[in-house]
Design a protein around this motif. Sequence first.
Motif, PDB file in Angstrom:
ATOM      1  N   ASN A  59       6.456  49.114  35.846  1.00  0.00           N
ATOM      2  CA  ASN A  59       7.547  48.152  36.035  1.00  0.00           C
ATOM      3  C   ASN A  59       7.111  46.746  35.640  1.00  0.00           C
ATOM      4  O   ASN A  59       7.882  45.993  35.036  1.00  0.00           O
ATOM      5  N   LEU A  60       5.875  46.392  35.985  1.00  0.00           N
ATOM      6  CA  LEU A  60       5.329  45.087  35.624  1.00  0.00           C
ATOM      7  C   LEU A  60       5.294  44.952  34.096  1.00  0.00           C
ATOM      8  O   LEU A  60       5.749  43.951  33.534  1.00  0.00           O
ATOM      9  N   ALA A  61       4.803  45.992  33.423  1.00  0.00           N
ATOM     10  CA  ALA A  61       4.750  45.982  31.951  1.00  0.00           C
ATOM     11  C   ALA A  61       6.157  45.894  31.371  1.00  0.00           C
ATOM     12  O   ALA A  61       6.401  45.158  30.410  1.00  0.00           O
TER      13      ALA A  61
ATOM     14  N   ASN B  30       8.798  44.493  32.668  1.00  0.00           N
ATOM     15  CA  ASN B  30       9.296  43.122  32.827  1.00  0.00           C
ATOM     16  C   ASN B  30       8.714  42.198  31.769  1.00  0.00           C
ATOM     17  O   ASN B  30       9.432  41.365  31.198  1.00  0.00           O
ATOM     18  N   ILE B  31       7.422  42.330  31.499  1.00  0.00           N
ATOM     19  CA  ILE B  31       6.745  41.481  30.510  1.00  0.00           C
ATOM     20  C   ILE B  31       7.352  41.722  29.119  1.00  0.00           C
ATOM     21  O   ILE B  31       7.706  40.791  28.401  1.00  0.00           O
ATOM     22  N   VAL B  32       7.515  42.996  28.754  1.00  0.00           N
ATOM     23  CA  VAL B  32       8.066  43.337  27.433  1.00  0.00           C
ATOM     24  C   VAL B  32       9.540  42.958  27.363  1.00  0.00           C
ATOM     25  O   VAL B  32      10.000  42.409  26.351  1.00  0.00           O
ATOM     26  N   GLY B  33      10.286  43.212  28.420  1.00  0.00           N
ATOM     27  CA  GLY B  33      11.716  42.869  28.447  1.00  0.00           C
ATOM     28  C   GLY B  33      11.948  41.390  28.215  1.00  0.00           C
ATOM     29  O   GLY B  33      12.828  41.001  27.437  1.00  0.00           O
ATOM     30  N   GLU B  34      11.143  40.549  28.877  1.00  0.00           N
ATOM     31  CA  GLU B  34      11.279  39.091  28.682  1.00  0.00           C
ATOM     32  C   GLU B  34      10.965  38.710  27.242  1.00  0.00           C
ATOM     33  O   GLU B  34      11.643  37.865  26.648  1.00  0.00           O
ATOM     34  N   ASP B  35       9.935  39.332  26.669  1.00  0.00           N
ATOM     35  CA  ASP B  35       9.553  39.055  25.286  1.00  0.00           C
ATOM     36  C   ASP B  35      10.692  39.447  24.336  1.00  0.00           C
ATOM     37  O   ASP B  35      11.053  38.691  23.436  1.00  0.00           O
ATOM     38  N   LEU B  36      11.267  40.629  24.536  1.00  0.00           N
ATOM     39  CA  LEU B  36      12.360  41.086  23.669  1.00  0.00           C
ATOM     40  C   LEU B  36      13.574  40.165  23.786  1.00  0.00           C
ATOM     41  O   LEU B  36      14.219  39.852  22.773  1.00  0.00           O
ATOM     42  N   GLU B  37      13.881  39.732  25.012  1.00  0.00           N
ATOM     43  CA  GLU B  37      15.005  38.791  25.210  1.00  0.00           C
ATOM     44  C   GLU B  37      14.787  37.511  24.433  1.00  0.00           C
ATOM     45  O   GLU B  37      15.699  37.024  23.757  1.00  0.00           O
TER      46      GLU B  37
ATOM     47  N   LYS C 228      15.149  52.394  30.349  1.00  0.00           N
ATOM     48  CA  LYS C 228      14.665  53.468  31.231  1.00  0.00           C
ATOM     49  C   LYS C 228      13.334  53.015  31.801  1.00  0.00           C
ATOM     50  O   LYS C 228      12.361  52.877  31.068  1.00  0.00           O
ATOM     51  N   SER C 229      13.289  52.806  33.101  1.00  0.00           N
ATOM     52  CA  SER C 229      12.045  52.314  33.689  1.00  0.00           C
ATOM     53  C   SER C 229      11.243  53.401  34.403  1.00  0.00           C
ATOM     54  O   SER C 229      10.164  53.132  34.905  1.00  0.00           O
ATOM     55  N   GLU C 230      11.759  54.641  34.431  1.00  0.00           N
ATOM     56  CA  GLU C 230      11.005  55.703  35.075  1.00  0.00           C
ATOM     57  C   GLU C 230       9.834  56.097  34.176  1.00  0.00           C
ATOM     58  O   GLU C 230       9.972  56.161  32.961  1.00  0.00           O
ATOM     59  N   LEU C 231       8.696  56.390  34.807  1.00  0.00           N
ATOM     60  CA  LEU C 231       7.554  56.889  34.046  1.00  0.00           C
ATOM     61  C   LEU C 231       7.976  58.168  33.333  1.00  0.00           C
ATOM     62  O   LEU C 231       8.758  58.948  33.869  1.00  0.00           O
ATOM     63  N   LYS C 232       7.461  58.372  32.150  1.00  0.00           N
ATOM     64  CA  LYS C 232       7.722  59.569  31.343  1.00  0.00           C
ATOM     65  C   LYS C 232       9.127  59.614  30.736  1.00  0.00           C
ATOM     66  O   LYS C 232       9.493  60.601  30.114  1.00  0.00           O
ATOM     67  N   SER C 233       9.948  58.587  30.911  1.00  0.00           N
ATOM     68  CA  SER C 233      11.240  58.492  30.214  1.00  0.00           C
ATOM     69  C   SER C 233      11.018  57.632  28.977  1.00  0.00           C
ATOM     70  O   SER C 233      10.557  56.505  29.093  1.00  0.00           O
ATOM     71  N   ASN C 234      11.324  58.176  27.819  1.00  0.00           N
ATOM     72  CA  ASN C 234      11.069  57.461  26.570  1.00  0.00           C
ATOM     73  C   ASN C 234      12.300  57.490  25.682  1.00  0.00           C
ATOM     74  O   ASN C 234      13.007  58.475  25.683  1.00  0.00           O
ATOM     75  N   PRO C 235      12.572  56.477  24.881  1.00  0.00           N
ATOM     76  CA  PRO C 235      11.904  55.176  24.879  1.00  0.00           C
ATOM     77  C   PRO C 235      12.334  54.349  26.097  1.00  0.00           C
ATOM     78  O   PRO C 235      13.370  54.632  26.688  1.00  0.00           O
TER      79      PRO C 235
ATOM     80  N   ILE D 128       8.646  51.691  23.009  1.00  0.00           N
ATOM     81  CA  ILE D 128       7.865  52.468  23.966  1.00  0.00           C
ATOM     82  C   ILE D 128       6.919  51.506  24.673  1.00  0.00           C
ATOM     83  O   ILE D 128       6.145  50.806  24.014  1.00  0.00           O
ATOM     84  N   VAL D 129       6.994  51.452  26.003  1.00  0.00           N
ATOM     85  CA  VAL D 129       6.174  50.531  26.798  1.00  0.00           C
ATOM     86  C   VAL D 129       5.114  51.315  27.565  1.00  0.00           C
ATOM     87  O   VAL D 129       5.410  52.349  28.166  1.00  0.00           O
ATOM     88  N   ARG D 130       3.888  50.795  27.547  1.00  0.00           N
ATOM     89  CA  ARG D 130       2.816  51.401  28.329  1.00  0.00           C
ATOM     90  C   ARG D 130       2.040  50.306  29.057  1.00  0.00           C
ATOM     91  O   ARG D 130       1.673  49.297  28.444  1.00  0.00           O
ATOM     92  N   ALA D 131       1.799  50.535  30.356  1.00  0.00           N
ATOM     93  CA  ALA D 131       0.911  49.668  31.136  1.00  0.00           C
ATOM     94  C   ALA D 131      -0.489  50.241  30.975  1.00  0.00           C
ATOM     95  O   ALA D 131      -0.725  51.419  31.274  1.00  0.00           O
ATOM     96  N   ILE D 132      -1.397  49.435  30.475  1.00  0.00           N
ATOM     97  CA  ILE D 132      -2.761  49.879  30.201  1.00  0.00           C
ATOM     98  C   ILE D 132      -3.717  49.064  31.067  1.00  0.00           C
ATOM     99  O   ILE D 132      -3.745  47.838  30.969  1.00  0.00           O
ATOM    100  N   THR D 133      -4.475  49.735  31.912  1.00  0.00           N
ATOM    101  CA  THR D 133      -5.390  48.998  32.791  1.00  0.00           C
ATOM    102  C   THR D 133      -6.775  48.892  32.161  1.00  0.00           C
ATOM    103  O   THR D 133      -7.196  49.762  31.397  1.00  0.00           O
ATOM    104  N   TYR D 134      -7.431  47.784  32.492  1.00  0.00           N
ATOM    105  CA  TYR D 134      -8.796  47.528  32.024  1.00  0.00           C
ATOM    106  C   TYR D 134      -9.666  48.704  32.433  1.00  0.00           C
ATOM    107  O   TYR D 134      -9.491  49.235  33.525  1.00  0.00           O
TER     108      TYR D 134
END
Length: 119
Positions: free
Chosen positions: A12-14, A16-23, A33-40, A54-60
């Motif tokens: 969800n955090l990812a 929001n970040i991508v959504g703001e950028d696209l706006e 679609k914000s549910e995990l495994k729902s694409n795109p 396609i959005v992915r949250a990637i942790t360090y």
Amino acid sequence: MKNELDKQELHNLAMNIVGEDLEKQGFEFLGIKSELKSNPQFVALKNKKLHFVIVRAITYPEDPKEYDHIFMKSMKEHALKFNASTFYAGVGLANSTNYEKPISREEDYIVNYDGIQEI
């Protein structure tokens, strides 16, 4: 740590970040679609052209620019049926005080996001 963000919260955090950028870039959202495994995650219009994002949250320490090429190829084939362009948005997230620690509700986090990349 009990206040650690789970996979859906990181996603969800990812989103929001991508959504703001696209706006900011002038995209018009047709579907989200914000549910995990729902694409795109985002189906959007820009300049009368359909985009699948396609959005992915990637942790360090994983690299947010790396993606699953086989999966993205199948998404691109799906998008082409709709005459849509396919984009990948990897959002790197890390605990700001210690990259090795999980991301929690109490502590700040660092974002590593360079925008969407066309597939």
